[in-house]
Design a protein around this motif. Structure first.
Motif, PDB file in Angstrom:
ATOM      1  N   SER A  56      -7.667   4.228   3.774  1.00 21.47           N
ATOM      2  CA  SER A  56      -7.770   4.569   2.490  1.00 21.47           C
ATOM      3  C   SER A  56      -8.920   5.680   2.321  1.00 21.47           C
ATOM      4  CB  SER A  56      -8.419   3.401   1.590  1.00 21.47           C
ATOM      5  OG  SER A  56      -9.024   3.902   0.276  1.00 21.47           O
ATOM      6  N   SER A  96      -7.435  -3.027  -1.491  1.00 23.68           N
ATOM      7  CA  SER A  96      -6.782  -2.963  -2.572  1.00 23.68           C
ATOM      8  C   SER A  96      -6.938  -1.435  -3.643  1.00 23.68           C
ATOM      9  CB  SER A  96      -7.716  -3.951  -3.896  1.00 23.68           C
ATOM     10  OG  SER A  96      -9.009  -3.426  -3.787  1.00 23.68           O
ATOM     11  N   SER A  97      -7.042  -0.530  -2.836  1.00 23.60           N
ATOM     12  CA  SER A  97      -6.974   0.728  -3.033  1.00 23.60           C
ATOM     13  C   SER A  97      -5.612   1.391  -3.430  1.00 23.60           C
ATOM     14  CB  SER A  97      -7.942   1.590  -2.064  1.00 23.60           C
ATOM     15  OG  SER A  97      -7.272   1.928  -0.800  1.00 23.60           O
ATOM     16  N   ASP A  98      -5.599   2.029  -4.072  1.00 22.00           N
ATOM     17  CA  ASP A  98      -4.279   2.864  -4.445  1.00 22.00           C
ATOM     18  C   ASP A  98      -3.379   3.735  -3.509  1.00 22.00           C
ATOM     19  OD1 ASP A  98      -4.259   1.429  -6.927  1.00 22.00           O
ATOM     20  OD2 ASP A  98      -5.213   3.089  -7.992  1.00 22.00           O
ATOM     21  N   ASP A  99      -4.361   4.064  -2.731  1.00 23.04           N
ATOM     22  CA  ASP A  99      -3.895   5.196  -1.669  1.00 23.04           C
ATOM     23  C   ASP A  99      -3.762   4.526  -0.335  1.00 23.04           C
ATOM     24  OD1 ASP A  99      -6.500   5.137  -1.434  1.00 23.04           O
ATOM     25  OD2 ASP A  99      -6.646   7.137  -0.924  1.00 23.04           O
ATOM     26  N   SER A 104      -9.541   7.550  -0.146  1.00 30.87           N
ATOM     27  CA  SER A 104     -10.406   7.241  -1.402  1.00 30.87           C
ATOM     28  C   SER A 104     -11.559   6.534  -1.237  1.00 30.87           C
ATOM     29  CB  SER A 104      -9.473   6.760  -2.457  1.00 30.87           C
ATOM     30  OG  SER A 104      -9.294   5.341  -2.460  1.00 30.87           O
TER      31      SER A 104
END
Lengths: 300, 188
Positions: A213, A188-191, A215
């Motif tokens: 990911s 579910s991370s944005d990157d 991040s």
């Protein structure tokens, strides 16, 4: 094997988890190295401590007489056991009841003692009888109480064993939960990046997919059709970022060439230009030395 | 016959086929042996068999035990673990019904303290605390190796963890226990 490699191999050696090759190399090293033999003794002490920290449960008292009788008198200590016990099967309650138990030593009878010292009074027979009855009742009561106590102890032991089992199941469930949470967090991370890795000859049939990911410093990796590894070799996953290869861990696929894992890669801080899988010596290496078997770049 | 007894004297008597030596060792170590066996085989009848086998081995091999190489407790711990894992593997090879709980209830007698434990309480407690304070995954890897007899590859498979990570966990975990149990080591 160097001293350092020997020290690294010792913990796995003393708990018996190592492979034959490392074990033999360590043994050869120990032959000539007194310093490492001392170090090994300390690790052995640590392993012994594992064996001595388990919950202490006393065996049933009857086992003492059975064990001694079975051993002593046989010159080589070969056990002579009841037939029920040699099968190694758990015994049922009926069988347990038939097993020899220590015969309680008869308690000295107060009644008889009183008779021998009693004055020749007419009360004496009555007193003796009353004492005998009292003694019989209290001895019976004593045995009954002992029986109840033993029963309570055994119930406790059963529950102790169940709690230990439950603790292990809970630990396993906890570990699975942590792993799933971690995957969900990464996914579910944005990157989040998707990388499809293609096999490189001689592993042309191999395939892998990865979610990366930066991040979350993590890579979720899943491979299949990887060729079987030569002895003492592992696959190692790399992220190429900032022109540098960053190790994301080593792995050995199953018989079908499959493997999946979530790798924590603390030094992965930026978008990788590519992911690669190489074949490396067991334990992994700081930067890739072996042939590439899988290669892929993040999808745009 | 004197009442002054220690492990060495008990072993000397065992070598001389004097059963009082074996009795003394049994009284001192049976709980230690049985408890470890029970932890590994998880069946009271099997744990009893293992206990008997361990003391039979003591009776047969006491002459070969080199007291300068370590304590009797450590020797018995190693024998008990080896015998119990053998039994576990034999049982795995030929699956059998698990222990009847009623039978189990008839033959156990829990006791928190025995002489050896009391004499070594501090060290045992320290090791216990060290084990309990390990991160769960280090502890699990160590337990799978020590009590279940799994190899590093089997642990990696069972826990879906890379092999290198399994090795690191066992190594780090056992190093921490060693630092508590054998704190006077010269190495940094």
């Amino acid at each position: 094997m160097t001293h350092e490699e020997a020290r690294d191999a010792m913990p796995l050696f003393v708990v018996g988890a190592d492979d034959h090759e490392t074990r033999n190399a360590l043994r050869a090293h120990l032959e000539d190295c007194a310093e490492c033999r001392d170090a090994l003794r300390e690790f052995q002490q640590a392993a012994d401590a594992l064996g001595q920290t388990v919950p202490q449960i006393r065996p049933r008292p009857e086992l003492r007489a059975q064990t001694l009788a079975a051993i002593v008198g046989t010159p080589d200590g070969r056990l002579v056991r009841e037939t029920d016990r040699t099968s190694g099967r758990a015994i049922d309650a009926d069988t347990a009841a038939r097993l020899p138990r220590a015969t309680p030593t008869p308690l000295p009878s107060p009644a008889r003692d009183m008779q021998t010292v009693a004055p020749s009074s007419t009360w004496a027979p009555w007193l003796a009888t009353a004492a005998a009855v009292l003694a019989a009742v209290s001895i019976a009561g004593l045995w009954q109480t002992r029986g109840q106590l033993a029963e309570m102890r055994t119930t406790l032991a059963v529950y102790q064993a169940r709690v230990a089992d439950a603790e292990r199941s809970a630990q396993a469930a906890q570990a699975t939960l942590v792993a799933y949470r971690r995957q969900l967090d990464v996914m579910s991370s944005d990157d989040l990046l998707f990388v499809s890795l293609a096999g490189v000859p001689p592993a042309a049939a191999a395939q892998a997919r990865a979610f990366v990911s930066p991040s979350r410093n993590a890579i979720i990796f899943s491979a299949r059709n990887l060729p079987a590894l030569p002895a003492a070799r592992v696959y190692q996953l790399w992220a190429i970022a900032g022109g540098q290869p960053i190790s994301a861990g080593t792995f050995v696929p199953d018989a079908q060439g499959r493997y999946e894992f979530v790798a924590d890669v603390p030094s992965l801080l930026e978008r990788p230009a590519a992911l690669a899988v190489t074949v490396e010596p067991e334990g992994g290496v700081p930067s890739p030395t072996g042939p590439k078997y899988l290669l892929g770049a993040p999808a745009e | 016959m004197t009442n002054v007894f220690d492990d060495r004297e008990a072993l000397r008597r065992v070598v001389g086929r004097d059963s009082s030596g074996l009795e003394w060792l049994y009284d001192r170590y049976a709980t230690l042996v049985y408890s470890l066996a029970l932890r590994i085989v998880r069946d009271a009848a099997d744990a009893e068999d293992v206990t008997q086998e361990v003391f039979a081995q003591v009776w047969a091999q006491a002459a070969r035990f080199d007291a300068s190489r370590g304590a009797v407790a450590a020797w018995l711990t190693v024998i008990a673990r080896t015998r119990a894992l053998d039994r576990l593997r034999r049982r795995a090879a030929a699956p059998q019904p698990t222990a009847d709980e009623d039978a189990l209830a008839n033959i156990q007698d829990p006791a928190p303290s025995v002489e050896w434990m009391a004499a070594n309480a501090e060290q045992v407690r320290a090791a216990h605390n060290a084990l309990a304070s390990l991160p769960a995954e280090q502890r699990a890897a160590l337990e799978l190796a020590y009590y279940d007899g799994l190899t590093q590859s089997e642990i990696a498979e069972r826990t879906a963890t890379p092999l290198g990570t399994v090795k690191t966990r066992i190594r780090t975990g056992l190093q921490r226990i060693r630092d508590v149990v054998a704190p006077r080591r010269s190495e940094a």
